[in-house]
Scaffold this active site. Structure first.
Site, PDB file in Angstrom:
ATOM      1  N   CYS A 150       4.552 -15.625  13.299  1.00 57.91           N
ATOM      2  CA  CYS A 150       4.509 -16.587  12.190  1.00 57.91           C
ATOM      3  C   CYS A 150       5.906 -16.835  11.619  1.00 57.91           C
ATOM      4  O   CYS A 150       6.454 -15.970  10.922  1.00 57.91           O
ATOM      5  CB  CYS A 150       3.575 -16.038  11.108  1.00 57.91           C
ATOM      6  N   CYS A 153       6.078 -16.932   7.770  1.00 59.84           N
ATOM      7  CA  CYS A 153       6.075 -15.606   7.140  1.00 59.84           C
ATOM      8  C   CYS A 153       7.411 -14.885   7.360  1.00 59.84           C
ATOM      9  O   CYS A 153       7.974 -14.314   6.429  1.00 59.84           O
ATOM     10  CB  CYS A 153       4.968 -14.728   7.730  1.00 59.84           C
ATOM     11  N   ASP A 154       7.908 -14.889   8.579  1.00 60.49           N
ATOM     12  CA  ASP A 154       9.033 -14.006   8.932  1.00 60.49           C
ATOM     13  C   ASP A 154      10.346 -14.718   9.228  1.00 60.49           C
ATOM     14  O   ASP A 154      11.378 -14.060   9.383  1.00 60.49           O
ATOM     15  CB  ASP A 154       8.644 -13.155  10.155  1.00 60.49           C
TER      16      ASP A 154
END
Ligand code: NAP
Length: 325
Positions: A150, A153-154
């Site tokens: 993701c 997210c990261d």
């Protein structure tokens, strides 16, 4: 349309216990589950939505969504916040529970969860799908240490760094574009020489100076110490292998349905088989969204599935309650 009896139904047990019997329980609080919830409440069904963690679904990990009508561009997270707000305003009740098992007891479905059993006349499975693993050496060990599924997210952890993206579908290219605004370079490794992603995304990715493509290439192994350091890649045609230094690897090789807990007919990949009314092989159990065998896995198709499933659950419960009148 005739409205259902709004009062909750109860079941009494020999030990004196009383349990609420829901008209409808929806498992999953993504686009399919919340859309189903909004419609079910409006049909007067005593409805409960169960969600494992927090309400969201896979779409909340998507960067920009540009194909949900009404929003030219909106982040997946923001779109889900709007779904959530709408569901709350409509009176949809959501509980955080992990579903372990579903069994039938006469005309009721009994749902075993990590915090006790629930009973319902009908059920909608809207549990979505999760990212599929590539299955290469180092993938599990370096998850969270350079391996991610993701970019939303990261991605920020890889600001100014060099990252690899595996896959050629909508998710791979959407997230490559997100990463290209953060990382120094993005290398898309794809096993063929043609992308599966939509043309509009392809054109955007090809125009980015810091996105390069490694065609006919497969990721063989992820190597590092406390974090990822390098990868071994292989040319799928010539068989040639080489090592490449890298800081992060983002994997997008499709999705797997979250359907292990339910015993209904599924296809070879575990997606639930339904008819056009979202009915599964078991009466009173419906499925909607990404966990269902279907062609498209979009927010709008998930929402549409959810609405059809809610209507069919209403018809089913209504017929059951008026049986014998
Ligand atoms: P996908 O469309 O199934 O694409 C998976 C990609 O990974 C394909 O390019 C495939 O290669 C490659 N792949 C699969 N197995 C592999 C393996 N073992 N090794 C190397 N490569 C492998 O998956 P997705 O991109 O995650 O999309 C899933 C669904 O969500 C799709 O229906 C998509 O349309 C939808 N989606 C929608 C949105 C949106 O609405 N905004 C955003 C993202 C995703 P091949 O091409 O060679 O098969």
């Amino acid at each position: 349309m005739e409205s259902l009896i709004r009062e909750k139904r109860f079941r009494s047990y020999p030990d004196g216990g009383i349990q609420v019997v829901y008209d409808l329980v929806i498992i999953g609080g993504g686009p399919a589950g919340l859309s189903a919830g909004i419609y079910a409440v409006r049909y007067g069904l005593n409805t409960l939505v169960l969600e494992k963690g927090f309400v969201s679904g896979q779409i909340s990990t998507t960067g920009e969504v540009e194909n949900y009508p009404g929003f030219t561009s909106i982040s997946g997270m923001e779109l889900m916040d709007k779904f959530s707000e709408h569901a709350k305003a409509a009176g949809v009740v959501v509980e955080s529970r992990d579903v372990l098992d579903v069994r039938s007891e006469g005309e009721l479905k009994v749902i075993s969860t990590d915090s006790g059993d629930l009973e319902t006349f009908s059920l909608i499975i809207a549990t979505g799908a999760s990212p599929r693993k590539l299955g290469v050496s180092g993938e599990d060990g370096f998850r969270g240490k350079g391996v991610s599924y993701c970019a939303t997210c990261d991605g920020p952890f890889f600001k100014g760094k060099n990252v690899l993206v595996v896959g050629g579908g909508e998710s791979a290219i959407t997230d490559s574009l997100i990463l290209s605004d953060l990382a120094a370079s993005v290398c898309v490794v794809h096993r063929r020489d043609e992308l599966r992603a939509s043309k509009v995304l392809q054109d955007r990715a090809f125009a980015k100076p810091n996105i390069e493509f490694s065609w006919n290439t497969v990721l063989e192994e992820i190597i590092g110490d406390s974090v990822v350091r390098e990868v071994i890649l292989r040319n799928a045609i010539s068989g040639e292998t080489w090592t490449s230094p890298i800081d992060g690897i983002f994997i997008y090789v499709g999705v797997e349905p979250n359907t292990g807990f339910i015993d209904v007919e599924k296809d070879d990949y575990g997606f639930i088989v339904t008819d056009g009314k979202m009915a599964t092989s078991k009466a009173g159990i419906f499925a909607a969204g990404d966990c269902r065998a279907g062609v498209l896995r979009q927010v709008i198709t998930a929402a549409s599935d959810g609405v059809i499933a809610a209507f069919e659950a209403y018809e089913y419960v209504s017929a059951m309650k008026h049986k014998g009148e």
